[in-house]
Design an enzyme around this catalytic site. Structure first.
Site, mmCIF file in Angstrom:
data_model
loop_
_atom_site.group_PDB
_atom_site.id
_atom_site.type_symbol
_atom_site.label_atom_id
_atom_site.label_comp_id
_atom_site.label_asym_id
_atom_site.label_seq_id
_atom_site.Cartn_x
_atom_site.Cartn_y
_atom_site.Cartn_z
ATOM 1 N N LYS A 14 0.844 -1.209 0.000
ATOM 2 C CA LYS A 14 0.000 0.000 0.000
ATOM 3 C C LYS A 14 0.881 1.262 0.000
ATOM 4 C CE LYS A 14 -2.118 -1.301 3.830
ATOM 5 N NZ LYS A 14 -1.477 -2.599 4.100
ATOM 6 N N ARG A 88 -9.997 0.117 8.384
ATOM 7 C CA ARG A 88 -9.663 -1.305 8.438
ATOM 8 C C ARG A 88 -10.528 -2.109 9.394
ATOM 9 N NH1 ARG A 88 -3.550 -2.289 9.170
ATOM 10 N NH2 ARG A 88 -2.992 -0.130 8.913
ATOM 11 N N ARG A 127 11.844 -5.335 4.686
ATOM 12 C CA ARG A 127 11.482 -3.909 4.538
ATOM 13 C C ARG A 127 12.414 -3.013 5.370
ATOM 14 N NH1 ARG A 127 5.519 -1.893 5.485
ATOM 15 N NH2 ARG A 127 5.740 -2.995 7.467
ATOM 16 N N ARG A 160 10.891 -1.707 11.093
ATOM 17 C CA ARG A 160 9.747 -1.494 11.995
ATOM 18 C C ARG A 160 9.671 -2.562 13.079
ATOM 19 N NH1 ARG A 160 4.601 -0.080 8.298
ATOM 20 N NH2 ARG A 160 3.636 -1.497 9.785
ATOM 21 N N ARG A 171 -0.567 -9.952 12.751
ATOM 22 C CA ARG A 171 -1.185 -8.914 11.904
ATOM 23 C C ARG A 171 -2.003 -9.545 10.782
ATOM 24 N NH1 ARG A 171 4.123 -5.955 10.484
ATOM 25 N NH2 ARG A 171 2.889 -4.683 9.057
HETATM 26 P P1 AP5 Z 1 4.743 -1.588 1.881
HETATM 27 O O1 AP5 Z 1 4.428 -0.718 0.735
HETATM 28 O O2 AP5 Z 1 5.419 -0.999 3.058
HETATM 29 O O3 AP5 Z 1 3.432 -2.407 2.340
HETATM 30 P P2 AP5 Z 1 2.132 -1.922 3.125
HETATM 31 O O4 AP5 Z 1 0.959 -2.565 2.464
HETATM 32 O O5 AP5 Z 1 2.131 -0.451 3.267
HETATM 33 O O6 AP5 Z 1 2.396 -2.670 4.499
HETATM 34 P P3 AP5 Z 1 2.297 -2.153 6.011
HETATM 35 O O7 AP5 Z 1 3.061 -3.134 6.850
HETATM 36 O O8 AP5 Z 1 2.652 -0.717 6.111
HETATM 37 O O9 AP5 Z 1 0.788 -2.356 6.272
HETATM 38 P P4 AP5 Z 1 0.128 -2.453 7.641
HETATM 39 O O10 AP5 Z 1 -1.288 -2.317 7.227
HETATM 40 O O11 AP5 Z 1 0.463 -3.659 8.421
HETATM 41 O O12 AP5 Z 1 0.841 -1.303 8.476
HETATM 42 P P5 AP5 Z 1 0.382 0.166 8.864
HETATM 43 O O13 AP5 Z 1 1.589 0.997 8.984
HETATM 44 O O14 AP5 Z 1 -0.717 0.609 8.007
HETATM 45 O O15 AP5 Z 1 5.603 -2.824 1.301
HETATM 46 C C1 AP5 Z 1 6.101 -3.837 2.157
HETATM 47 C C2 AP5 Z 1 7.493 -4.280 1.671
HETATM 48 O O16 AP5 Z 1 7.351 -4.945 0.432
HETATM 49 C C3 AP5 Z 1 8.477 -3.127 1.413
HETATM 50 O O17 AP5 Z 1 9.759 -3.538 1.778
HETATM 51 C C4 AP5 Z 1 8.374 -2.888 -0.110
HETATM 52 O O18 AP5 Z 1 9.592 -2.369 -0.658
HETATM 53 C C5 AP5 Z 1 8.088 -4.292 -0.612
HETATM 54 N N1 AP5 Z 1 7.202 -4.316 -1.789
HETATM 55 C C6 AP5 Z 1 6.065 -3.593 -1.969
HETATM 56 N N2 AP5 Z 1 5.491 -3.891 -3.148
HETATM 57 C C7 AP5 Z 1 6.280 -4.855 -3.715
HETATM 58 C C8 AP5 Z 1 6.230 -5.590 -4.960
HETATM 59 N N3 AP5 Z 1 5.224 -5.388 -5.822
HETATM 60 N N4 AP5 Z 1 7.201 -6.488 -5.212
HETATM 61 C C9 AP5 Z 1 8.227 -6.709 -4.329
HETATM 62 N N5 AP5 Z 1 8.338 -6.033 -3.150
HETATM 63 C C10 AP5 Z 1 7.379 -5.122 -2.842
HETATM 64 O O19 AP5 Z 1 -0.218 -0.098 10.339
HETATM 65 C C11 AP5 Z 1 0.642 -0.511 11.381
HETATM 66 C C12 AP5 Z 1 -0.171 -0.721 12.652
HETATM 67 O O20 AP5 Z 1 -0.789 0.528 13.043
HETATM 68 C C13 AP5 Z 1 -1.344 -1.702 12.569
HETATM 69 O O21 AP5 Z 1 -0.938 -3.033 12.778
HETATM 70 C C14 AP5 Z 1 -2.249 -1.175 13.694
HETATM 71 O O22 AP5 Z 1 -1.772 -1.586 14.946
HETATM 72 C C15 AP5 Z 1 -2.086 0.327 13.587
HETATM 73 N N6 AP5 Z 1 -3.072 0.935 12.696
HETATM 74 C C16 AP5 Z 1 -2.826 1.578 11.518
HETATM 75 N N7 AP5 Z 1 -3.964 1.985 10.945
HETATM 76 C C17 AP5 Z 1 -4.971 1.579 11.773
HETATM 77 C C18 AP5 Z 1 -6.382 1.666 11.708
HETATM 78 N N8 AP5 Z 1 -6.995 2.248 10.661
HETATM 79 N N9 AP5 Z 1 -7.098 1.147 12.724
HETATM 80 C C19 AP5 Z 1 -6.507 0.547 13.778
HETATM 81 N N10 AP5 Z 1 -5.176 0.417 13.904
HETATM 82 C C20 AP5 Z 1 -4.403 0.928 12.892
HETATM 83 MG MG MG Z 2 2.340 0.893 4.922
#
Ligand code: AP5
Ligand code: MG
Length: 213
Positions: A14, A88, A127, A160, A171
């Site tokens: 994402k 989410r 990552r 992270r 997760r």
């Molecule tokens: P990346 O682009 O970082 O993936 P992402 O989908 O953004 O993954 P996240 O881990 O950020 O998602 P998340 O939903 O768990 O975390 P968030 O920060 O939102 O890509 C991942 C890796 O893959 C990178 O190294 C990239 O280079 C590589 N990659 C990407 N695309 C690729 C491809 N096509 N081919 C090869 N490699 C690729 O949330 C974190 C925490 O915050 C949650 O667990 C929760 O506790 C809290 N939180 C956040 N939002 C909420 C909410 N709305 N409600 C409640 N709690 C929340």
């Molecule tokens: Mg992200």
């Protein structure tokens, strides 16, 4: 106010896709990044959020909805938002609909990044992120020019706290239980645009741009 929602499991890409859409006039809103900012500032909200995030659990709906409400209410009505990691839960999706309705805006599309668990584990394990500009790298698939250093601002990249095997598994379970139901919620509104997120980074970016027309 118009919005696009990026929906998909942790590590589907994402944040990586969002980086190109920012150049297309979207305002990128990652609730994960907003929460990590609060953690870095050591605010009360940040401390509470850290305890939950480190265990792979969600932060309460009221907290994230409150952050989004503040942001929407202080933005121009002509803004185009790209929500990443929000909503989410079904409660968050319903609250977002209410907020958008009061602002006479709409959700244009929900891009669903589809990616199986085994691909996700490999992506998250490699990552690296920039604490300044939030750029996302991968040691193999998207390495920085200089090992461990951000290309844009020369800051040292970090791993992270929630990117360890144990927390990644949690997760993924939380996603399946609480976020996957949003797929039917948005399918019923005819908004879902599925994208195969196992393709290369550039292919996924092109596919998403095509969906957004
Ligand atoms: P990346 O682009 O970082 O993936 P992402 O989908 O953004 O993954 P996240 O881990 O950020 O998602 P998340 O939903 O768990 O975390 P968030 O920060 O939102 O890509 C991942 C890796 O893959 C990178 O190294 C990239 O280079 C590589 N990659 C990407 N695309 C690729 C491809 N096509 N081919 C090869 N490699 C690729 O949330 C974190 C925490 O915050 C949650 O667990 C929760 O506790 C809290 N939180 C956040 N939002 C909420 C909410 N709305 N409600 C409640 N709690 C929340
Ligand atoms: Mg992200």
């Amino acid at each position: 106010m118009n919005a696009v929602v990026l929906l998909g499991p942790p590590g589907a890409g994402k944040g990586t896709v969002a980086e190109v859409l920012v150049g297309k006039g979207y305002k990128h809103v990652s609730t994960g990044d907003l929460l990590r900012e609060q953690i870095a500032l050591e605010t009360e909200l940040g401390l509470e959020a850290k305890a939950l995030m480190d265990q792979g659990k969600f932060v309460p709906d009221d907290v994230v909805v409150g952050m989004i409400r503040d942001l929407l209410q202080s933005s121009e009505t002509s803004a185009k938002f790209l929500f990443d990691g929000f909503p989410r839960t079904l409660v968050q999706a319903e609250r977002l609909d209410e907020l958008i309705q009061t602002m006479e805006g709409r959700i244009d599309q929900v891009v669903l990044l589809k990616c199986p668990d085994e691909v996700i584990v490999e992506r998250l394990s490699g990552r690296r992120s920039c604490p300044e500009c939030k750029a996302v790298y991968h040691v193999t698939y998207n390495p920085p020019r200089q090992d461990g250093i951000c290309d844009s601002d020369a800051v040292t990249l970090f791993q992270r706290a929630d990117d360890n095997a144990d927390t990644i598994r949690k997760r993924l379970n939380v996603y399946a239980e609480q976020t996957a139901p949003l797929i039917s919620y948005y399918e019923a509104k005819n908004l879902i645009q599925p994208v195969d997120a196992t393709q290369s980074i550039s292919e996924v970016r092109v596919a998403v741009l095509e969906r957004l027309g």
